[in-house]
Scaffold this motif. Structure first.
Motif, mmCIF file in Angstrom:
data_model
loop_
_atom_site.group_PDB
_atom_site.id
_atom_site.type_symbol
_atom_site.label_atom_id
_atom_site.label_comp_id
_atom_site.label_asym_id
_atom_site.label_seq_id
_atom_site.Cartn_x
_atom_site.Cartn_y
_atom_site.Cartn_z
ATOM 1 N N ILE A 296 0.835 -1.197 0.000
ATOM 2 C CA ILE A 296 0.000 0.000 0.000
ATOM 3 C C ILE A 296 0.876 1.256 0.000
ATOM 4 O O ILE A 296 0.585 2.239 -0.689
ATOM 5 N N THR A 297 1.961 1.212 0.774
ATOM 6 C CA THR A 297 2.885 2.347 0.807
ATOM 7 C C THR A 297 3.476 2.594 -0.575
ATOM 8 O O THR A 297 3.653 3.745 -1.000
ATOM 9 N N PHE A 298 3.793 1.510 -1.275
ATOM 10 C CA PHE A 298 4.323 1.639 -2.634
ATOM 11 C C PHE A 298 3.307 2.333 -3.549
ATOM 12 O O PHE A 298 3.659 3.231 -4.322
ATOM 13 N N LEU A 299 2.038 1.929 -3.437
ATOM 14 C CA LEU A 299 0.995 2.557 -4.243
ATOM 15 C C LEU A 299 0.828 4.034 -3.883
ATOM 16 O O LEU A 299 0.652 4.892 -4.761
ATOM 17 N N MET A 300 0.892 4.342 -2.590
ATOM 18 C CA MET A 300 0.722 5.728 -2.152
ATOM 19 C C MET A 300 1.898 6.584 -2.600
ATOM 20 O O MET A 300 1.729 7.763 -2.940
#
Length: 365
Positions: A296-300
């Motif tokens: 999720i951090t990568f997507l954000m």
């Protein structure tokens, strides 16, 4: 944005007429007769001088109010800690203070709310020395709201990275701790319910009420550009460290533009809440070591990159559409004629010095 710009040009045009200038001239130069006053008002140099004097007077009050706010928040914090932990006579007040300053909610962010509740009423009393001018209220579409969010988030991210780079450079040369130079890192480490409530909700509302309402409404008659730039700089300086100064100042420009174009606090509060909540989500995910939060951090992170690109695209395609009202400034007086008076007064200089001292303190950590 066209409708907002067209309406914004109409704001404040009837609040500063020639009779106001005559009155100011009479007070400052002892002019008695109307011909004398008319000659003074019709002189372009005298008009600019009169405007600068009024701008300097107003910004002096605003500057002292913010300097008082910055100093008193520190002093009240110290006094509460001393009263709660040193003054222990067994009385009702000392017992209450002791329990309050040692309570988990107080240490996790509640202290800021208590201090603000004690200091801000006096700040607002000082600000009452300057009349407040409210603009006509207007609405923006959901698409426009999203555009402002992308602008604020994108440019805010750029200047946040720049601030972190400055901290890293100072830490490398001085042997200090770059993480300690930004107090936000310490705040986000705890992420208690009280801290989340303050950072994600109450803090944005309080800050918008101070800067985009109480301060900005007292600068409207000097034009949108003066109101936006002054409050953005004060907003950045109030945070007291390099990273947040750059980050908050550039976001303050976007929020100030929204404020002068809509005359409403709710859009600013929602934008500010979203921006702060975004930082909270990233911080909370950063404390997890499982694969899902990392994904999720990568997507954000990718989304943040998109907001950076989007902010440049939006600014390039909309820059020529920006229309800023001159407020009630007399014809012939430009922003450059009053810019020096905005910052060249004792109150504003005092606030800037207090903020620079605070920044130097954090850079030395």
């Amino acid at each position: 944005m066209k409708d907002l710009n067209d309406e914004g040009e109409k704001m404040g045009e009837e609040n500063w007429n020639e009779s106001d200038l005559w009155q100011r001239e009479a007070e400052e130069n002892g002019l008695q007769t109307e011909p004398e006053l008319q000659n003074a008002v019709q002189n372009p140099k005298q008009i600019r001088k009169t405007c600068r004097c009024e701008v300097r007077r107003v910004c002096n009050v605003l500057g002292w109010a913010m300097a008082f706010f910055s100093v008193m928040t520190v002093l009240v914090s110290i006094l509460l800690e001393v009263a709660g932990n040193v003054w222990a006579d067994g009385g009702v007040i000392s017992t209450f203070l002791n329990r309050m300053v040692n309570a988990a909610w107080y240490e996790d962010g509640g202290s800021t709310l208590v201090i603000y509740a004690l200091v801000l009423p006096f700040v607002f009393l000082i600000l009452r020395l300057v009349p407040e001018e409210r603009a006509e209220k207007m609405k923006i579409s959901f698409l426009q709201f999203c555009m402002f969010f992308i602008l604020a988030q994108g440019f805010g991210t750029i200047f946040n990275l720049l601030g972190n780079a400055i901290n890293d450079a100072v830490a490398a040369s001085s042997g200090g701790d770059a993480s300690a130079m930004n107090p936000v890192n310490e705040m986000l480490d705890s992420l208690s319910p009280v801290m989340i409530l303050y950072v994600g909700f109450l803090g944005p509302i309080i800050e918008e009420y101070i800067f985009r309402w109480k301060l900005l409404n007292r600068l409207r008659r000097f034009g949108d550009k003066a109101a936006i730039t002054y409050t953005a700089l004060m907003f950045g300086l109030m945070h007291g460290n390099v990273t947040q100064f750059l980050y908050a100042a550039v976001i303050g420009v976007v929020l100030g533009y929204v404020a002068v174009k809509t005359g409403r606090m709710r859009y600013n509060c929602l934008l500010h809440i979203l921006i702060n909540s975004w930082s909270l989500v990233i911080a909370m995910l950063g404390t997890q070591d499982t694969l899902l939060p990392l994904f999720i951090t990568f997507l954000m992170t990718g989304f943040m990159g998109c907001t950076i690109i989007g902010s440049f695209v939006l600014l390039i395609f909309n820059f020529r559409k920006i229309r800023l009202s001159d407020g009630a400034i007399p014809e012939g007086v430009k922003f450059r004629n009053i810019c020096g008076a905005m910052y060249g007064n004792l109150g504003t200089v005092a606030f800037i010095l207090v903020s620079l001292i605070t920044m130097a303190f954090f850079l030395s950590r």
